[in-house]
Design an enzyme around this catalytic site. Structure first.
Site, short mmCIF file in Angstrom:
data_model
loop_
_atom_site.label_atom_id
_atom_site.label_comp_id
_atom_site.label_asym_id
_atom_site.label_seq_id
_atom_site.Cartn_x
_atom_site.Cartn_y
_atom_site.Cartn_z
N ASP A 34 44.41 136.55 81.18
CA ASP A 34 43.71 137.25 80.35
C ASP A 34 42.48 136.48 79.82
OD1 ASP A 34 44.40 135.38 78.78
OD2 ASP A 34 45.03 136.54 77.00
N LYS A 190 -2.03 135.16 75.36
CA LYS A 190 -1.16 136.08 76.01
C LYS A 190 -0.68 137.23 74.96
CE LYS A 190 3.67 134.76 75.78
NZ LYS A 190 4.74 134.07 76.50
#
Length: 310
Positions: A34, A190
């Site tokens: 699992d 930027k």
């Protein structure tokens, strides 16, 4: 001293082991059907100084859980001191609340590692220096700058190199590298409209005729670097190379960098390079194993680590 490697970057752990001439400790890390993680330390670590090499890179949650379980296994095996060596500290970009009702996940992860039983943290180029304060245990934040400086000096005539920060936030990091190689500094101004996208607005500084070296801590989508390279070349730069500590390079980043105008993207092996990164013609990885190995050795011998960067 014992060195334990998780599954995140075993190649780097083996390089560190070779540098220190200390074999990796026998440690089984596997998963049940699992996908639950199971760890077994297969040799005696009682009273030992143990270093776990495990960057929490993609898949971050799996590698973080591996780290926590390895720490717990060592603590319950009576290790004298446990140092988590995190060449790349995942969740570091979530270091503050940028807007309402959001988590500070870097602090949560720091708490998890501390509560699991780590005694020290050894990491590299944290996204934000203040993350050291998120840990309530001693934390050494190493810098890749010495490794990058050596590589730059081997490949460039430093009298024609311009170090460039890809944004205002990275100026301190870029200035430190510029000081090491005695080069001038420029900044890319930027504007980021939304996560993962950026638009270069302006270049602060005269880059005409210089070999430009972009410096940053993380490259993820690669958009900022590619846009910055275009802007620098448009301003007359001779060439643009990027030196980045952590090559996250998610999604289509490798293809984006490969088709860009970047002369080269140089990353460290803090995150194990993928097959696509290795195959890319303009992406190269340099090793930080000697740097981490020396820091581990000094930590074990209770010597100064900060003197590595003088």
């Amino acid at each position: 001293m014992k060195i334990v490697a998780g599954n995140s970057n075993r190649a780097l752990a083996e390089e560190i082991s070779k540098y220190l001439d200390v074999p990796l400790a026998k440690c089984l890390v596997r998963r049940f059907a699992d996908q639950e993680i199971f760890v077994e330390i297969q040799e005696n670590v009682r009273g030992e100084d143990v270093f776990i090499v495990q960057p929490t890179s993609y898949p971050a949650n799996d590698h973080l859980m591996e780290l926590l379980i390895i720490i717990d296994a060592l603590r319950r095996s009576s290790a004298r001191r446990i140092t988590a060596v995190l060449p790349y500290f995942g969740y570091a970009r979530q270091d503050r609340r940028a807007s309402g009702r959001t988590p500070i996940s870097a602090k949560l992860v720091a708490n998890l590692i501390t509560e699991a039983g780590a005694d020290r943290i050894l990491t590299l180029d944290l996204h934000a220096g203040q993350i050291q304060g998120f840990f309530d245990i001693p934390t050494d934040n190493l810098f890749a700058a010495p490794v990058m400086t050596r590589d730059i000096k081997e490949r460039y005539a430093t009298d024609n190199v311009m170090v460039v920060s890809p944004d205002v936030g990275g100026v301190v990091r870029a200035r430190a590298l510029a000081k090491r190689i005695e080069a001038p500094l420029s900044i890319v101004d930027k504007r980021r409209d939304k996560p993962g996208e950026s638009e270069v607005m302006n270049i602060i500084g005269d880059v005409d005729g210089f070999d430009c070296i972009l410096v940053d801590d993380i490259v993820d989508s690669g958009g900022t670097l590619c846009n910055a390279a275009d802007a620098l070349l448009a301003q007359g730069a001779k060439s643009v190379t990027a030196y980045i500590t952590h090559g996250v390079l998610s999604g289509g980043a490798v293809a984006r960098v490969s088709s860009s105008r970047l002369k080269e993207l140089v990353i460290t092996n803090s995150i194990e390079p993928t097959a696509a990164i290795t195959a890319a013609s303009n992406i190269r990885a340099i090793s930080i194993a000697p740097l981490l190995g020396e820091a581990i050795n000094r930590t074990a011998l209770e010597k100064s680590v900060s003197s590595l960067f003088v």
